[in-house]
Design a protein around this motif. Structure first.
Motif, short mmCIF file in Angstrom:
data_model
loop_
_atom_site.label_atom_id
_atom_site.label_comp_id
_atom_site.label_asym_id
_atom_site.label_seq_id
_atom_site.Cartn_x
_atom_site.Cartn_y
_atom_site.Cartn_z
N THR A 249 0.83 -1.21 0.00
CA THR A 249 0.00 0.00 0.00
C THR A 249 0.87 1.26 0.00
O THR A 249 0.60 2.20 -0.75
N ILE A 250 1.89 1.27 0.82
CA ILE A 250 2.80 2.42 0.87
C ILE A 250 3.52 2.57 -0.46
O ILE A 250 3.62 3.67 -1.01
N THR A 251 4.00 1.46 -1.00
CA THR A 251 4.70 1.50 -2.29
C THR A 251 3.80 2.05 -3.38
O THR A 251 4.21 2.93 -4.15
N GLU A 252 2.56 1.56 -3.45
CA GLU A 252 1.64 2.04 -4.48
C GLU A 252 1.35 3.53 -4.34
O GLU A 252 1.22 4.24 -5.33
N ALA A 253 1.25 4.00 -3.10
CA ALA A 253 0.91 5.40 -2.88
C ALA A 253 2.08 6.33 -3.18
O ALA A 253 1.88 7.45 -3.67
N LEU A 254 3.29 5.91 -2.88
CA LEU A 254 4.44 6.80 -3.02
C LEU A 254 5.31 6.52 -4.23
O LEU A 254 6.20 7.31 -4.55
N ASP A 255 5.07 5.41 -4.92
CA ASP A 255 5.92 5.01 -6.04
C ASP A 255 5.98 6.03 -7.16
O ASP A 255 6.98 6.13 -7.86
N LYS A 256 4.94 6.80 -7.34
CA LYS A 256 4.92 7.78 -8.43
C LYS A 256 5.76 9.02 -8.12
O LYS A 256 6.03 9.82 -8.99
N HIS A 257 6.17 9.17 -6.86
CA HIS A 257 7.01 10.30 -6.46
C HIS A 257 8.47 9.95 -6.70
O HIS A 257 8.94 8.90 -6.27
N ILE A 258 9.17 10.85 -7.37
CA ILE A 258 10.56 10.59 -7.72
C ILE A 258 11.47 11.40 -6.81
O ILE A 258 11.30 12.60 -6.64
N CYS A 259 12.46 10.71 -6.22
CA CYS A 259 13.50 11.34 -5.42
C CYS A 259 14.82 11.10 -6.16
O CYS A 259 15.27 9.96 -6.27
N ARG A 260 15.42 12.14 -6.63
CA ARG A 260 16.66 11.98 -7.39
C ARG A 260 17.85 11.67 -6.49
O ARG A 260 18.89 11.23 -6.94
N CYS A 261 17.71 11.91 -5.18
CA CYS A 261 18.79 11.60 -4.23
C CYS A 261 18.63 10.19 -3.66
O CYS A 261 19.42 9.79 -2.81
N THR A 262 17.62 9.48 -4.07
CA THR A 262 17.32 8.10 -3.65
C THR A 262 17.05 7.98 -2.16
O THR A 262 17.55 7.09 -1.50
N GLY A 263 16.20 8.84 -1.63
CA GLY A 263 15.82 8.77 -0.22
C GLY A 263 14.61 7.91 0.03
O GLY A 263 14.00 8.00 1.09
N TYR A 264 14.27 7.07 -0.92
CA TYR A 264 13.02 6.30 -0.83
C TYR A 264 12.88 5.50 0.46
O TYR A 264 11.84 5.50 1.08
N VAL A 265 13.91 4.79 0.84
CA VAL A 265 13.82 3.90 2.01
C VAL A 265 13.40 4.69 3.24
O VAL A 265 12.52 4.29 3.98
N ARG A 266 14.01 5.83 3.44
CA ARG A 266 13.69 6.64 4.62
C ARG A 266 12.28 7.24 4.54
O ARG A 266 11.60 7.34 5.55
N TYR A 267 11.87 7.67 3.36
CA TYR A 267 10.49 8.16 3.20
C TYR A 267 9.50 7.05 3.57
O TYR A 267 8.56 7.27 4.32
N TYR A 268 9.73 5.87 3.03
CA TYR A 268 8.81 4.76 3.26
C TYR A 268 8.82 4.35 4.74
O TYR A 268 7.77 4.07 5.31
#
Length: 181
Positions: free
Chosen positions: A146-165
């Motif tokens: 659910t989190i992945t589907e909701a936030l996957d469309k947001h792009i972080c060019r610094c690759t902070g995805y893990v911390r956002y999630y």
């Protein structure tokens, strides 16, 4: 040559705006920046792909929707209620921030951002997700997806995805009623 304008009225961050004569082809991001001095919706790609420019549209039924401002004309928002990143934190009467939202606090605790350029879009996305889960809780085993589907469309060019999630997961798990089982 005269630029064709049309009046625009809407509500932004709880305040009535307009009618304001706005060029007919102006994107909402331009209106927010140039007319309201709200610059939190960032110009990333200019094509609606990165979602750094998103705002929340508050529907009459109480549901929230993310909307990209770099590709959506300002006049599409006529009569609607919009919340920008500047409207997420609680403020007192003179505009001073009195409390960050749980999402903003979690992003800071997790140091989710590096450059911070994409952070407003991620805050908007997470806020819309949490609002949805208040009405439609998710089973614990489906939370990551659910989190992945909701936030996957947001792009972080610094690759902070893990911390956002991780931050969003923390807020969801710490908020009663958002997760079942």
């Amino acid at each position: 040559m005269t630029l064709a304008t049309k009046p625009l009225s809407l509500t932004v961050n709880g305040r009535a705006v307009g009618p304001v004569d706005v060029p007919e082809g102006m994107m909402m991001q331009g209106f927010l920046h140039e007319y309201l001095n709200l610059t939190g919706a960032r110009m990333g790609c200019g094509q609606g792909i990165c979602h750094a420019c998103t705002v929340i549209v508050e529907h009459e039924d109480g549901t929230l929707q993310e909307m990209r401002t770099c590709i959506t004309g300002a006049h599409w928002f006529a009569g609607r209620t919009v919340r920008t990143i500047e409207g997420i934190a609680e403020r007192d009467g003179d505009g001073t921030i009195t409390a960050l939202s749980p999402v903003q606090e979690a992003y800071i605790r997790h140091f989710s951002f590096q450059c911070g350029y994409c952070t407003p879009g991620f805050v908007i996305g997470a806020s819309v997700l949490i609002d949805r889960l208040k009405r439609e809780p998710v089973a614990r085993e489906d939370l990551e997806q659910t989190i992945t589907e909701a936030l996957d469309k947001h792009i972080c060019r610094c690759t902070g995805y893990v911390r956002y999630y991780e931050a969003v997961r923390e807020v969801i798990l710490d908020t009663p009623g958002l997760v079942t089982g």
